[in-house]
Scaffold this active site. Structure first.
Site, PDB file in Angstrom:
ATOM      1  N   ARG A 105       0.860  -1.183   0.000  1.00  0.00           N
ATOM      2  CA  ARG A 105       0.000   0.000   0.000  1.00  0.00           C
ATOM      3  C   ARG A 105       0.893   1.229   0.000  1.00  0.00           C
ATOM      4  O   ARG A 105       1.786   1.355   0.828  1.00  0.00           O
ATOM      5  CB  ARG A 105      -0.910   0.062   1.222  1.00  0.00           C
ATOM      6  CG  ARG A 105      -1.468   1.483   1.417  1.00  0.00           C
ATOM      7  CD  ARG A 105      -2.485   1.641   2.476  1.00  0.00           C
ATOM      8  NE  ARG A 105      -3.718   0.985   2.096  1.00  0.00           N
ATOM      9  CZ  ARG A 105      -4.885   1.217   2.685  1.00  0.00           C
ATOM     10  NH1 ARG A 105      -4.970   2.089   3.676  1.00  0.00           N
ATOM     11  NH2 ARG A 105      -5.967   0.576   2.299  1.00  0.00           N
ATOM     12  N   HIS A 132      -7.522   0.574  -6.157  1.00  0.00           N
ATOM     13  CA  HIS A 132      -7.748  -0.125  -4.880  1.00  0.00           C
ATOM     14  C   HIS A 132      -8.528  -1.418  -5.169  1.00  0.00           C
ATOM     15  O   HIS A 132      -9.668  -1.586  -4.757  1.00  0.00           O
ATOM     16  CB  HIS A 132      -8.528   0.792  -3.932  1.00  0.00           C
ATOM     17  CG  HIS A 132      -8.483   0.377  -2.486  1.00  0.00           C
ATOM     18  ND1 HIS A 132      -7.702  -0.661  -2.015  1.00  0.00           N
ATOM     19  CD2 HIS A 132      -9.139   0.870  -1.395  1.00  0.00           C
ATOM     20  CE1 HIS A 132      -7.876  -0.780  -0.699  1.00  0.00           C
ATOM     21  NE2 HIS A 132      -8.736   0.129  -0.300  1.00  0.00           N
ATOM     22  N   GLN A 135     -10.454  -3.675  -2.539  1.00  0.00           N
ATOM     23  CA  GLN A 135     -11.664  -3.035  -2.011  1.00  0.00           C
ATOM     24  C   GLN A 135     -12.884  -3.402  -2.857  1.00  0.00           C
ATOM     25  O   GLN A 135     -13.954  -3.719  -2.331  1.00  0.00           O
ATOM     26  CB  GLN A 135     -11.463  -1.510  -2.009  1.00  0.00           C
ATOM     27  CG  GLN A 135     -12.676  -0.733  -1.508  1.00  0.00           C
ATOM     28  CD  GLN A 135     -12.919  -0.943  -0.025  1.00  0.00           C
ATOM     29  OE1 GLN A 135     -12.012  -0.820   0.777  1.00  0.00           O
ATOM     30  NE2 GLN A 135     -14.147  -1.265   0.348  1.00  0.00           N
ATOM     31  N   ASP A 228     -17.011   8.031  -1.036  1.00  0.00           N
ATOM     32  CA  ASP A 228     -15.692   7.914  -0.389  1.00  0.00           C
ATOM     33  C   ASP A 228     -15.322   9.306   0.115  1.00  0.00           C
ATOM     34  O   ASP A 228     -15.991  10.302  -0.218  1.00  0.00           O
ATOM     35  CB  ASP A 228     -14.665   7.386  -1.416  1.00  0.00           C
ATOM     36  CG  ASP A 228     -13.296   7.085  -0.800  1.00  0.00           C
ATOM     37  OD1 ASP A 228     -13.184   7.050   0.443  1.00  0.00           O
ATOM     38  OD2 ASP A 228     -12.327   6.902  -1.582  1.00  0.00           O
ATOM     39  N   CYS A 269     -16.136   2.637   1.419  1.00  0.00           N
ATOM     40  CA  CYS A 269     -14.962   1.804   1.710  1.00  0.00           C
ATOM     41  C   CYS A 269     -14.468   1.991   3.142  1.00  0.00           C
ATOM     42  O   CYS A 269     -13.832   1.089   3.689  1.00  0.00           O
ATOM     43  CB  CYS A 269     -13.849   2.109   0.717  1.00  0.00           C
ATOM     44  SG  CYS A 269     -13.418   3.854   0.665  1.00  0.00           S
ATOM     45  N   ARG A 314     -13.864  -7.373   3.446  1.00  0.00           N
ATOM     46  CA  ARG A 314     -12.460  -7.148   3.051  1.00  0.00           C
ATOM     47  C   ARG A 314     -11.617  -8.364   3.432  1.00  0.00           C
ATOM     48  O   ARG A 314     -10.738  -8.795   2.694  1.00  0.00           O
ATOM     49  CB  ARG A 314     -11.877  -5.912   3.759  1.00  0.00           C
ATOM     50  CG  ARG A 314     -12.465  -4.566   3.391  1.00  0.00           C
ATOM     51  CD  ARG A 314     -12.275  -4.181   1.951  1.00  0.00           C
ATOM     52  NE  ARG A 314     -10.903  -4.279   1.487  1.00  0.00           N
ATOM     53  CZ  ARG A 314      -9.903  -3.444   1.799  1.00  0.00           C
ATOM     54  NH1 ARG A 314     -10.126  -2.401   2.550  1.00  0.00           N
ATOM     55  NH2 ARG A 314      -8.682  -3.632   1.321  1.00  0.00           N
TER      56      ARG A 314
HETATM   57  N1   CP Z   1     -11.002   0.634   3.082  1.00  0.00           N
HETATM   58  C1   CP Z   1      -9.712   0.584   3.428  1.00  0.00           C
HETATM   59  O1   CP Z   1      -8.821   0.321   2.614  1.00  0.00           O
HETATM   60  O2   CP Z   1      -9.472   0.842   4.747  1.00  0.00           O
HETATM   61  P1   CP Z   1      -8.049   1.043   5.449  1.00  0.00           P
HETATM   62  O3   CP Z   1      -7.484   2.324   4.926  1.00  0.00           O
HETATM   63  O4   CP Z   1      -8.375   1.099   6.913  1.00  0.00           O
HETATM   64  O5   CP Z   1      -7.179  -0.131   5.098  1.00  0.00           O
HETATM   65  N1  NVA Z   2      -9.714   7.275  -1.284  1.00  0.00           N
HETATM   66  C1  NVA Z   2      -9.305   6.909   0.058  1.00  0.00           C
HETATM   67  C2  NVA Z   2      -9.571   5.457   0.308  1.00  0.00           C
HETATM   68  C3  NVA Z   2      -9.192   4.956   1.664  1.00  0.00           C
HETATM   69  C4  NVA Z   2      -9.445   3.474   1.830  1.00  0.00           C
HETATM   70  C5  NVA Z   2      -7.829   7.248   0.246  1.00  0.00           C
HETATM   71  O1  NVA Z   2      -7.044   6.969  -0.666  1.00  0.00           O
HETATM   72  O2  NVA Z   2      -7.476   7.787   1.288  1.00  0.00           O
END
Ligand code: CP
Ligand code: NVA
Length: 328
Positions: A105, A132, A135, A228, A269, A314
């Site tokens: 990530r 992502h 997700q 989101d 998400c 998830r």
């Molecule tokens: N939805 C999601 O990816 O959550 P986190 O940022 O907590 O991993």
């Molecule tokens: N769009 C958000 C998603 C978090 C799971 C971000 O990138 O922060």
């Protein structure tokens, strides 16, 4: 027969509709297995490394619990030499000698691609600035659990920042699964022309429909309303501009009513700013007078909201991804 052994999940663009369906079905089997109280050994003897440049709750914990449930071991890596004292290429070659799979990530999509290219083991994208994919598997699984019809009959409307990682990933997934997918956002935040064109070509192959609108009336008939955060990780300096652009696109009860569908579900998400209980929520409230951002507390806590089923999923979907790509 479908066998994903040895494959990386960098983006759902690389997967066929049948392969995505396979992952969703496997997720449901693994969820049922867990519900029966059964743990397994599908990943026994596997070592997995989780690299995080950005923060996480769900993704990290999902990978860890999924791995432990099936007998794998994990290393959580936040501070390493990667990209600082050592190139991504060299780090990838080292980790590939130790580990059976790598989760990443972080910021650049290029980083997951480089890790996959040089490590020689499956690499899973746990979120980048652009995408992502894990997700979306959880989101589609949740949709399937809530409707008696297939994904190809679902009208899925994403409201808000139309060009972030989650919006991109959902568009890719929807184009693959033959869905009626709509992005409702201000023109300034419409998806990139490049991705839109690519996914419209993909949509044509799979009988999907992708529409973009700045008009809230486009939610009419939606089965799913998804939103989101207005500022994604790494964009914190854009907050003022985003509030200005996105305030009219908040998911509230009026918007839910506009769908004219009593069976509509709300997904997000997470994490979400629907109250002032977080540091950021409180700051925004103090500075801009907004007690809620992308979704109201009323919608978030309503019967339409399936966000915690979605969050649970998830874990099941990430488990399926690891089992499918490490074991086949
Ligand atoms: N939805 C999601 O990816 O959550 P986190 O940022 O907590 O991993
Ligand atoms: N769009 C958000 C998603 C978090 C799971 C971000 O990138 O922060």
């Amino acid at each position: 027969p479908i066998n994903l052994r040895g494959r990386s999940l960098l983006t759902l663009k690389d997967f066929t509709p049948d392969e995505i369906k396979y992952l969703l079905d496997l997720s449901k089997d693994l969820k049922a297995k867990k519900r029966m109280g059964l743990s397994g050994e599908l990943l026994k003897g596997k070592n997995i490394v989780l690299i995080f440049e950005k923060t996480s709750t769900r993704t990290r914990c999902a990978f860890e619990v999924a791995a432990y449930d099936e007998g794998a071991h994990v290393t959580f890596l936040t501070q390493s030499q990667m990209g600082k004292k050592e190139s991504i290429e060299d780090t990838a070659r080292v980790l590939g000698r130790f580990y059976d799979g790598i989760e990443f990530r972080g910021f650049k999509q290029e980083t997951v691609e480089t890790l996959a290219k040089y490590s020689g083991v499956p690499v899973w994208n746990g979120l980048t600035d652009e995408d992502h994919p894990t997700q979306v598997l959880a989101d589609f699984m949740t949709v399937e659990e809530n409707f008696d019809k297939p994904l190809s009959k679902i009208k899925f409307v994403y409201v808000g920042d139309g060009r972030n990682n989650v919006a991109n990933a959902l568009m890719i997934g929807a184009a693959k699964m033959g869905m009626d997918f709509v992005i409702v956002s201000p023109k300034e935040l419409f998806p990139s022309e490049k991705l839109l064109k690519e996914m419209r070509d993909e949509a044509q192959k799979n009988n999907a429909k992708i529409s973009i609108s700045d008009d809230l009336n486009a939610v009419e008939g939606a089965d799913v309303i998804y939103t989101d955060v207005w500022i994604s990780m790494g964009e914190e300096d854009k907050i003022e501009e985003r509030i200005k652009l996105l305030k009219p696109y908040q998911v509230n009860m009026d918007l839910i009513k506009k769908t004219n569908n009593p069976d509509v579900i709300f997904l997000h998400c997470l994490p979400s700013f629907h109250d002032t209980k977080t540091d950021m929520g409180y700051d925004v409230y103090k500075k801009y007078g907004l007690p809620e951002m992308e979704v109201t507390d009323e919608v978030f806590e309503s019967k339409y909201s399936k966000v915690f089923d979605e969050a649970e999923n998830r874990m099941h979907t990430i488990k399926a991804v690891m089992v499918a790509t490490l074991v086949g």
